[in-house]
Design a protein around this motif. Structure first.
Motif, PDB file in Angstrom:
ATOM      1  N   SER A  69      26.554  17.176  11.798  1.00 58.20           N
ATOM      2  CA  SER A  69      25.735  17.137  10.587  1.00 58.20           C
ATOM      3  C   SER A  69      24.917  15.844  10.607  1.00 58.20           C
ATOM      4  CB  SER A  69      26.660  17.183   9.371  1.00 58.20           C
ATOM      5  OG  SER A  69      25.900  17.097   8.212  1.00 58.20           O
ATOM      6  N   LEU A  70      23.595  15.996  10.647  1.00 62.73           N
ATOM      7  CA  LEU A  70      22.729  14.829  10.824  1.00 62.73           C
ATOM      8  C   LEU A  70      22.040  14.454   9.512  1.00 62.73           C
ATOM      9  CD1 LEU A  70      21.016  15.851  14.200  1.00 62.73           C
ATOM     10  CD2 LEU A  70      23.071  14.473  13.860  1.00 62.73           C
ATOM     11  N   PRO A  71      21.782  13.145   9.327  1.00 62.22           N
ATOM     12  CA  PRO A  71      21.067  12.731   8.109  1.00 62.22           C
ATOM     13  C   PRO A  71      19.605  13.179   8.163  1.00 62.22           C
ATOM     14  CG  PRO A  71      21.393  10.865   9.572  1.00 62.22           C
ATOM     15  CD  PRO A  71      22.112  12.010  10.196  1.00 62.22           C
ATOM     16  N   PRO A  72      18.898  13.133   7.024  1.00 56.41           N
ATOM     17  CA  PRO A  72      17.507  13.606   7.025  1.00 56.41           C
ATOM     18  C   PRO A  72      16.547  12.650   7.730  1.00 56.41           C
ATOM     19  CG  PRO A  72      18.131  12.780   4.859  1.00 56.41           C
ATOM     20  CD  PRO A  72      19.360  12.734   5.689  1.00 56.41           C
ATOM     21  N   PHE A  73      15.355  13.149   8.036  1.00 56.91           N
ATOM     22  CA  PHE A  73      14.250  12.297   8.476  1.00 56.91           C
ATOM     23  C   PHE A  73      13.729  11.549   7.251  1.00 56.91           C
ATOM     24  CE2 PHE A  73      14.347  15.457  11.779  1.00 56.91           C
ATOM     25  CZ  PHE A  73      13.865  14.822  12.906  1.00 56.91           C
ATOM     26  N   MET A  74      13.056  10.426   7.489  1.00 58.98           N
ATOM     27  CA  MET A  74      12.469   9.663   6.381  1.00 58.98           C
ATOM     28  C   MET A  74      11.036   9.329   6.699  1.00 58.98           C
ATOM     29  SD  MET A  74      15.381   7.036   5.271  1.00 58.98           S
ATOM     30  CE  MET A  74      15.246   7.328   3.549  1.00 58.98           C
ATOM     31  N   GLY A  75      10.222   9.182   5.668  1.00 57.89           N
ATOM     32  CA  GLY A  75       8.825   8.841   5.906  1.00 57.89           C
ATOM     33  C   GLY A  75       8.210   8.084   4.752  1.00 57.89           C
ATOM     34  N   VAL A  76       7.074   7.465   5.029  1.00 57.15           N
ATOM     35  CA  VAL A  76       6.341   6.733   3.995  1.00 57.15           C
ATOM     36  C   VAL A  76       4.840   6.981   4.162  1.00 57.15           C
ATOM     37  CG1 VAL A  76       6.313   4.578   5.383  1.00 57.15           C
ATOM     38  CG2 VAL A  76       6.011   4.442   2.912  1.00 57.15           C
ATOM     39  N   VAL A  77       4.165   7.156   3.039  1.00 60.73           N
ATOM     40  CA  VAL A  77       2.706   7.291   3.044  1.00 60.73           C
ATOM     41  C   VAL A  77       2.136   5.956   2.571  1.00 60.73           C
ATOM     42  CG1 VAL A  77       0.718   8.574   2.147  1.00 60.73           C
ATOM     43  CG2 VAL A  77       2.920   9.732   2.411  1.00 60.73           C
TER      44      VAL A  77
ATOM     45  N   GLY B 278       0.793  -1.233   0.000  1.00 61.02           N
ATOM     46  CA  GLY B 278       0.000   0.000   0.000  1.00 61.02           C
ATOM     47  C   GLY B 278       0.821   1.276   0.000  1.00 61.02           C
ATOM     48  N   ALA B 279       2.161   1.176  -0.239  1.00 60.43           N
ATOM     49  CA  ALA B 279       3.008   2.389  -0.221  1.00 60.43           C
ATOM     50  C   ALA B 279       2.608   3.323  -1.356  1.00 60.43           C
ATOM     51  CB  ALA B 279       4.476   2.008  -0.344  1.00 60.43           C
ATOM     52  N   MET B 280       2.387   4.583  -1.026  1.00 57.43           N
ATOM     53  CA  MET B 280       1.989   5.569  -2.035  1.00 57.43           C
ATOM     54  C   MET B 280       3.102   6.560  -2.316  1.00 57.43           C
ATOM     55  SD  MET B 280      -1.862   6.224  -0.776  1.00 57.43           S
ATOM     56  CE  MET B 280      -2.374   6.846  -2.357  1.00 57.43           C
ATOM     57  N   ALA B 281       3.927   6.817  -1.306  1.00 60.05           N
ATOM     58  CA  ALA B 281       5.063   7.734  -1.487  1.00 60.05           C
ATOM     59  C   ALA B 281       6.052   7.504  -0.348  1.00 60.05           C
ATOM     60  CB  ALA B 281       4.595   9.180  -1.483  1.00 60.05           C
ATOM     61  N   ALA B 282       7.308   7.777  -0.620  1.00 59.55           N
ATOM     62  CA  ALA B 282       8.344   7.763   0.415  1.00 59.55           C
ATOM     63  C   ALA B 282       9.152   9.039   0.248  1.00 59.55           C
ATOM     64  CB  ALA B 282       9.235   6.535   0.277  1.00 59.55           C
ATOM     65  N   PHE B 283       9.628   9.588   1.366  1.00 55.11           N
ATOM     66  CA  PHE B 283      10.282  10.894   1.249  1.00 55.11           C
ATOM     67  C   PHE B 283      11.314  11.118   2.346  1.00 55.11           C
ATOM     68  CE2 PHE B 283       7.592  13.070   4.517  1.00 55.11           C
ATOM     69  CZ  PHE B 283       6.621  12.088   4.669  1.00 55.11           C
ATOM     70  N   GLU B 284      12.224  12.051   2.049  1.00 58.34           N
ATOM     71  CA  GLU B 284      13.252  12.475   3.013  1.00 58.34           C
ATOM     72  C   GLU B 284      13.078  13.963   3.240  1.00 58.34           C
ATOM     73  OE1 GLU B 284      17.098   9.612   2.001  1.00 58.34           O
ATOM     74  OE2 GLU B 284      17.185  11.752   1.552  1.00 58.34           O
ATOM     75  N   PHE B 285      13.291  14.395   4.475  1.00 57.73           N
ATOM     76  CA  PHE B 285      13.138  15.833   4.744  1.00 57.73           C
ATOM     77  C   PHE B 285      14.073  16.266   5.870  1.00 57.73           C
ATOM     78  CE2 PHE B 285      10.435  15.310   8.573  1.00 57.73           C
ATOM     79  CZ  PHE B 285       9.975  14.013   8.399  1.00 57.73           C
ATOM     80  N   ARG B 286      14.376  17.561   5.851  1.00 55.84           N
ATOM     81  CA  ARG B 286      15.233  18.149   6.887  1.00 55.84           C
ATOM     82  C   ARG B 286      14.459  18.254   8.195  1.00 55.84           C
ATOM     83  NH1 ARG B 286      17.245  22.218   2.945  1.00 55.84           N
ATOM     84  NH2 ARG B 286      19.288  21.462   2.296  1.00 55.84           N
TER      85      ARG B 286
ATOM     86  N   GLY C 262      13.258   9.641  12.659  1.00 58.85           N
ATOM     87  CA  GLY C 262      14.552  10.306  12.629  1.00 58.85           C
ATOM     88  C   GLY C 262      15.547   9.503  13.453  1.00 58.85           C
ATOM     89  N   LEU C 263      15.246   8.230  13.610  1.00 64.17           N
ATOM     90  CA  LEU C 263      16.059   7.390  14.506  1.00 64.17           C
ATOM     91  C   LEU C 263      17.520   7.315  14.059  1.00 64.17           C
ATOM     92  CD1 LEU C 263      15.832   5.656  17.035  1.00 64.17           C
ATOM     93  CD2 LEU C 263      15.462   3.689  15.573  1.00 64.17           C
ATOM     94  N   HIS C 264      17.712   7.279  12.746  1.00 63.53           N
ATOM     95  CA  HIS C 264      19.067   7.197  12.206  1.00 63.53           C
ATOM     96  C   HIS C 264      19.923   8.375  12.701  1.00 63.53           C
ATOM     97  CE1 HIS C 264      22.142   5.831   9.628  1.00 63.53           C
ATOM     98  NE2 HIS C 264      21.985   6.719   8.667  1.00 63.53           N
ATOM     99  N   ARG C 265      19.262   9.509  12.962  1.00 66.53           N
ATOM    100  CA  ARG C 265      19.967  10.699  13.443  1.00 66.53           C
ATOM    101  C   ARG C 265      20.566  10.477  14.821  1.00 66.53           C
ATOM    102  NH1 ARG C 265      17.775  15.403  10.739  1.00 66.53           N
ATOM    103  NH2 ARG C 265      17.797  16.630  12.633  1.00 66.53           N
ATOM    104  N   GLU C 266      19.899   9.626  15.622  1.00 65.35           N
ATOM    105  CA  GLU C 266      20.400   9.347  16.980  1.00 65.35           C
ATOM    106  C   GLU C 266      21.789   8.727  16.936  1.00 65.35           C
ATOM    107  OE1 GLU C 266      19.036  10.394  19.782  1.00 65.35           O
ATOM    108  OE2 GLU C 266      17.459  11.296  18.573  1.00 65.35           O
ATOM    109  N   GLN C 267      21.997   7.816  15.964  1.00 67.29           N
ATOM    110  CA  GLN C 267      23.310   7.184  15.803  1.00 67.29           C
ATOM    111  C   GLN C 267      24.384   8.247  15.575  1.00 67.29           C
ATOM    112  OE1 GLN C 267      21.775   4.147  12.704  1.00 67.29           O
ATOM    113  NE2 GLN C 267      23.868   3.572  13.127  1.00 67.29           N
ATOM    114  N   TYR C 268      24.051   9.233  14.740  1.00 69.35           N
ATOM    115  CA  TYR C 268      25.000  10.299  14.421  1.00 69.35           C
ATOM    116  C   TYR C 268      25.276  11.161  15.649  1.00 69.35           C
ATOM    117  CZ  TYR C 268      25.257   9.399   9.422  1.00 69.35           C
ATOM    118  OH  TYR C 268      25.517   8.837   8.208  1.00 69.35           O
TER     119      TYR C 268
END
Lengths: 118, 133
Positions: free
Chosen positions: B103-111, B12-20, B90-96
């Motif tokens: 400098s942190l990686p972006p957030f990610m999401g899925v619709v 059912g994925a409609m979109a996936a995205f990265e954002f600051r 934004g869990l990946h950012r915690e590792q950083y």
């Protein structure tokens, strides 16, 4: 509180509560103190109001988007999850609860709760 | 395969995205351009950034006041709409952060479409650890 009792019987459900969209009335069952349940109700109501504002903004931008009207939200932490659908919240233990099952059950059981009072 | 492409394989994925963290849309994959476009995703990304910040503040406050643990850091925030859900992390950012990076990686999401949405599968992809660069 039939739905609340059914939820509480599911694996990993720590507490269930219901809050009024307007005012500060709330009720709860499970392993929370009254003060913590009051605080949880206030936080859940605030976030639900924000989600509804976002849904309305989305609808204004593009009518017919599948995000409107919002039904709820989930905050997933490392050990606990908060699931909210309509005006009911549920606190979960991640090691025992199935989030898919809980969200599916709440969406079905609370499908007829109208957001008219928001 | 990138994580965005992996997210697009969810049922059912409609979109996936990265954002600051400030909400700007950086990259996206869109399955149904007639229903979701860049302008919609940009507003959604800004909303998701705000929701993640509020949820993080509430989780932090709740842990401090109640001494109950296991809410912070917020791993995912999910907004459940009438027909669609959006899951962001934004869990990946915690590792950083733990590695002392500024400098942190972006957030990610899925619709996802609600009738097919598998939230736990989305969480598993978003929580997959990647090497800190």
């Amino acid at each position: 509180m039939g739905t609340a009792n059914d939820l509480l019987a599911k694996p990993g459900v720590i507490a269930v509560g219901e809050y009024a969209y307007r005012g500060d009335r709330f009720s709860y069952r499970g392993a929370l103190t009254e003060e913590y349940a009051r605080m949880a109700s206030i936080m859940c109501r605030a976030t639900t109001m924000g989600a509804n504002m976002e849904g309305a903004m989305f609808e204004a931008l593009r009518s017919g988007s599948g995000l409107h009207p919002p039904r709820g939200w989930v905050v997933h932490g490392p050990a606990h999850t908060v699931c909210v659908i309509a005006n009911m919240f549920c606190l979960l233990d991640n090691t025992k609860a199935s989030i898919n099952d809980i969200v599916g059950f709440m969406r079905k059981e609370l499908a007829n709760v109208t957001p008219d009072m928001i | 395969m990138t994580k965005l492409d992996e997210l697009m394989k969810l049922p059912g994925a409609m979109a996936a995205f990265e954002f600051r963290g400030s909400g700007e849309l950086l990259e996206q994959r869109i399955a149904y351009p007639d229903r979701i476009d860049e302008s919609i995703l940009d507003l959604l990304a800004h909303m998701c950034a705000a929701n993640m910040s509020i949820a993080t503040m509430q989780a932090r406050g709740w842990e401090k006041v109640t001494t109950m643990k296991g809410f912070y850091p917020v791993q995912e925030f999910t907004l459940i709409g009438f027909d669609w859900s959006v899951v962001v992390s934004g869990l990946h950012r915690e590792q950083y952060k733990q590695a002392g990076k500024f400098s942190l990686p972006p957030f990610m999401g899925v619709v996802m479409a609600n009738d097919k949405a598998d939230y736990e599968a989305a969480f598993a992809i978003l929580e997959k650890q990647e090497p800190v660069q």
